[in-house]
Design a protein around this motif. Sequence first.
Motif, mmCIF file in Angstrom:
data_model
loop_
_atom_site.group_PDB
_atom_site.id
_atom_site.type_symbol
_atom_site.label_atom_id
_atom_site.label_comp_id
_atom_site.label_asym_id
_atom_site.label_seq_id
_atom_site.Cartn_x
_atom_site.Cartn_y
_atom_site.Cartn_z
ATOM 1 N N ALA B 97 39.251 35.444 44.428
ATOM 2 C CA ALA B 97 40.474 34.624 44.397
ATOM 3 C C ALA B 97 40.883 34.230 42.979
ATOM 4 O O ALA B 97 42.013 33.765 42.769
ATOM 5 C CB ALA B 97 40.260 33.374 45.241
ATOM 6 N N PHE B 98 40.001 34.412 42.005
ATOM 7 C CA PHE B 98 40.257 33.915 40.643
ATOM 8 C C PHE B 98 41.605 34.418 40.088
ATOM 9 O O PHE B 98 42.417 33.647 39.588
ATOM 10 C CB PHE B 98 39.112 34.329 39.716
ATOM 11 N N GLY B 99 41.823 35.706 40.193
ATOM 12 C CA GLY B 99 43.055 36.300 39.654
ATOM 13 C C GLY B 99 44.288 35.785 40.376
ATOM 14 O O GLY B 99 45.344 35.573 39.766
ATOM 15 N N LEU B 100 44.143 35.547 41.680
ATOM 16 C CA LEU B 100 45.277 35.035 42.463
ATOM 17 C C LEU B 100 45.577 33.589 42.084
ATOM 18 O O LEU B 100 46.737 33.176 42.045
ATOM 19 C CB LEU B 100 44.953 35.136 43.967
ATOM 20 N N ARG B 101 44.501 32.817 41.793
ATOM 21 C CA ARG B 101 44.700 31.426 41.363
ATOM 22 C C ARG B 101 45.422 31.394 40.008
ATOM 23 O O ARG B 101 46.249 30.544 39.756
ATOM 24 C CB ARG B 101 43.352 30.691 41.278
ATOM 25 N N MET B 102 45.070 32.365 39.159
ATOM 26 C CA MET B 102 45.732 32.419 37.847
ATOM 27 C C MET B 102 47.217 32.730 38.004
ATOM 28 O O MET B 102 48.036 32.339 37.186
ATOM 29 C CB MET B 102 45.090 33.505 36.973
ATOM 30 N N LYS B 103 47.530 33.452 39.091
ATOM 31 C CA LYS B 103 48.946 33.765 39.355
ATOM 32 C C LYS B 103 49.630 32.636 40.110
ATOM 33 O O LYS B 103 50.791 32.759 40.491
ATOM 34 C CB LYS B 103 49.043 35.072 40.157
ATOM 35 N N LYS B 112 44.518 34.845 52.665
ATOM 36 C CA LYS B 112 44.913 36.060 53.386
ATOM 37 C C LYS B 112 44.578 37.310 52.564
ATOM 38 O O LYS B 112 43.981 38.268 53.069
ATOM 39 C CB LYS B 112 46.420 35.992 53.669
ATOM 40 N N LYS B 113 44.956 37.258 51.280
ATOM 41 C CA LYS B 113 44.727 38.438 50.424
ATOM 42 C C LYS B 113 43.235 38.664 50.200
ATOM 43 O O LYS B 113 42.780 39.816 50.177
ATOM 44 C CB LYS B 113 45.436 38.249 49.078
ATOM 45 N N VAL B 114 42.494 37.580 50.029
ATOM 46 C CA VAL B 114 41.049 37.710 49.798
ATOM 47 C C VAL B 114 40.391 38.342 51.021
ATOM 48 O O VAL B 114 39.592 39.281 50.913
ATOM 49 C CB VAL B 114 40.410 36.327 49.464
ATOM 50 N N ALA B 143 33.452 43.280 42.342
ATOM 51 C CA ALA B 143 34.205 43.484 41.102
ATOM 52 C C ALA B 143 35.452 44.338 41.373
ATOM 53 O O ALA B 143 36.534 44.071 40.834
ATOM 54 C CB ALA B 143 33.317 44.148 40.057
ATOM 55 N N LEU B 144 35.299 45.336 42.232
ATOM 56 C CA LEU B 144 36.435 46.203 42.582
ATOM 57 C C LEU B 144 37.487 45.393 43.347
ATOM 58 O O LEU B 144 38.689 45.473 43.051
ATOM 59 C CB LEU B 144 35.926 47.396 43.407
ATOM 60 N N ALA B 145 37.000 44.608 44.315
ATOM 61 C CA ALA B 145 37.918 43.783 45.113
ATOM 62 C C ALA B 145 38.672 42.812 44.210
ATOM 63 O O ALA B 145 39.883 42.610 44.358
ATOM 64 C CB ALA B 145 37.135 43.018 46.173
ATOM 65 N N ARG B 146 37.967 42.197 43.262
ATOM 66 C CA ARG B 146 38.567 41.227 42.349
ATOM 67 C C ARG B 146 39.643 41.892 41.479
ATOM 68 O O ARG B 146 40.658 41.283 41.158
ATOM 69 C CB ARG B 146 37.463 40.635 41.473
ATOM 70 N N ALA B 147 39.387 43.168 41.139
ATOM 71 C CA ALA B 147 40.342 43.869 40.271
ATOM 72 C C ALA B 147 41.589 44.323 41.023
ATOM 73 O O ALA B 147 42.674 44.381 40.448
ATOM 74 C CB ALA B 147 39.655 45.064 39.618
ATOM 75 N N ILE B 148 41.450 44.632 42.326
ATOM 76 C CA ILE B 148 42.618 45.190 43.045
ATOM 77 C C ILE B 148 43.399 44.145 43.836
ATOM 78 O O ILE B 148 44.514 44.412 44.246
ATOM 79 C CB ILE B 148 42.205 46.349 43.997
ATOM 80 N N VAL B 149 42.803 42.960 44.019
ATOM 81 C CA VAL B 149 43.449 41.970 44.891
ATOM 82 C C VAL B 149 44.801 41.520 44.350
ATOM 83 O O VAL B 149 45.691 41.142 45.118
ATOM 84 C CB VAL B 149 42.505 40.763 45.135
ATOM 85 N N THR B 150 44.979 41.600 43.031
ATOM 86 C CA THR B 150 46.258 41.175 42.446
ATOM 87 C C THR B 150 47.282 42.321 42.425
ATOM 88 O O THR B 150 48.357 42.159 41.872
ATOM 89 C CB THR B 150 46.043 40.672 41.006
#
Lengths: 263, 337
Positions: B97-103, B112-114, B143-150
């Motif tokens: 969720a980190f990248g989504l929180r930054m957005k 939902k996205k996570v 790491a892959l999930a974190r990179a593609i979730v955004t």
Amino acid sequence: MKKSRASKGTILIISLYLVMPLLLTFLYSIFTEWNEVLPNGLTLKYYKEILLDKYFLTSVLRTMLISAIPFILCTSVVLLALYVIIVYHPGWDKYMQMLCNIPYALQGIILAISVLSLYVGAPYPLSNRFVMVVLTYCIVILPYIYRGLKNSLDTVNAKCLIEAAQMLGANRFYAFFKVIVPNILSGISIVAMLSISIVFGDFAIINIIGGSYYQTAQMYLYKKLFSSGQASSVIIVVMFGLTLILSGIVNILNKKKVRNRED
Amino acid sequence: MAYIRFEHINKYFGENHVLKDINLDIEREQLVTLLGPSGCGKSTLLRCLSGLERITSGRIFMDGTDITDIDPRDRNIGMVFQQYSLFPNMNVAENIAFGLRMKKLGKNDIAKKVSEVIGMVELSGKEKAYPANLSGGQQQRVALARAIVTRPKVLLLDEPLSAIDAKLRRSLQQSIKRIQSELGITSIFVTHDQDEAMVMSDRIHLFHNGEIEQSDSPISIYTNPRTKFAAEFIGHYNIITAAQFHKITGGTDTVSENVAIRPEAMEISLTPHEKKENSYQFQGIIINHLSHGNVLRYNVEVSGISLEVDVLFRSFYLYENGQTIFISVEHRNCLPV
């Protein structure tokens, strides 16, 4: 089995060696007299006397304050410096290391006299005794803070984590203080205990710079040494107990955090 | 214009010229591999694209925009690192969720996205686990999930599987390829493993000493290496000099400096092969052999020159060491390099 017994025996002997001075100090503090082989007159009157003395309580609070402020100040400055080094100038680390090692070579008395002679005539606030004591303690604890924080940052591989956070949209400053610092809290708490213990135990610096302006528990203890041996033993036991409680709290918090992550 | 374009990229680390005038185009939705040995500049180029490293000269374009001077966090590029780089104090869901929180997305959107991406990388049930309690493979999936979730425009994978055991690596290779294909994200994969590059890529860019040695499809680069380095790095070529080649084949045709012959391109038999116009035939002696699972690799001496010949492992017959054999190889399989 033999090895296990031997190691247990060794630990027991070392533990006894370490505990013995404190145990004897405690015993000395709960007897009215100890002039012969065995003490006599079990009493808690010295505890009552010390714990009800407002000068003692004030001096303990002063000690805690004078321990906490340099730690907070020094940790903040070192963290900022390490942030700059990790993110912008990795090559500067060796200079930082050299600078931070200098205080190891400074004797407390020499440092205190130097600071006093240099800043006593300086403009306010540098000439303020409290400010002088705080900043001198910052110098004393600097090597311990730097080494502890640097090791913690190396362990979590700070540079890689900052880069990962950057790629996810965080700026470097946010990444350092919101991602990296929470990951080195256990390291920070260990550094806190170490530096606070160092300041707790100091007498030379506070006596020379603080003098009558700022009396800490160590100075209170020094004065009591001349009036009552039992009372000074009480002060030592209380101060030890206080340090133990602080360490215990830090340990419990750290363990709780680790357990939460393992569950 | 290509989706990603590198124009005359140069990168120096002090005196060390790491990237030498790189020009490279990458098309939309492709999975390309930057392949090469350690220190050849492939990871540096990837880091230059991500913005984590600044180039010394040149321009980088993405989707028609010059991104050379744009901050990494504003490039909308996802990256998977070799050492996972998961945040140890955050659990799987929080890491993703980190990248989504930054957005600054809303909580419901984030959840939902996570959840969606956790399902995609097959980590359902591990949302609350911390990185320290996950295996290497699971950490890399996070790491892959974190990179593609955004939903980044480009996904960069910097040797993401090099710390993972062979069996799990194969499974993760398939996962990455499947997810990349499902999402249609233009992806750049860095590896030093030629087999991995062959499996993963739509196109391979082979790096050597800061330059691109050859760019081609996996099959073309394997069957038609254009240089000696490419032949040595891709596959397991026998590389012999022109003089040695003439000595073996008895021919005098003009060839380049070296000739590369794949071990599996040579046929081996106990009796001479039927004479064909389009093939060379020569005699050799088996020196020794090694089993590579389903393939037997024979070391054969031909006119004092050592060659390796691969034969599919058929247990009903083994050539003996010291035995004289005949080798046949088609002209087209003797590649000038």
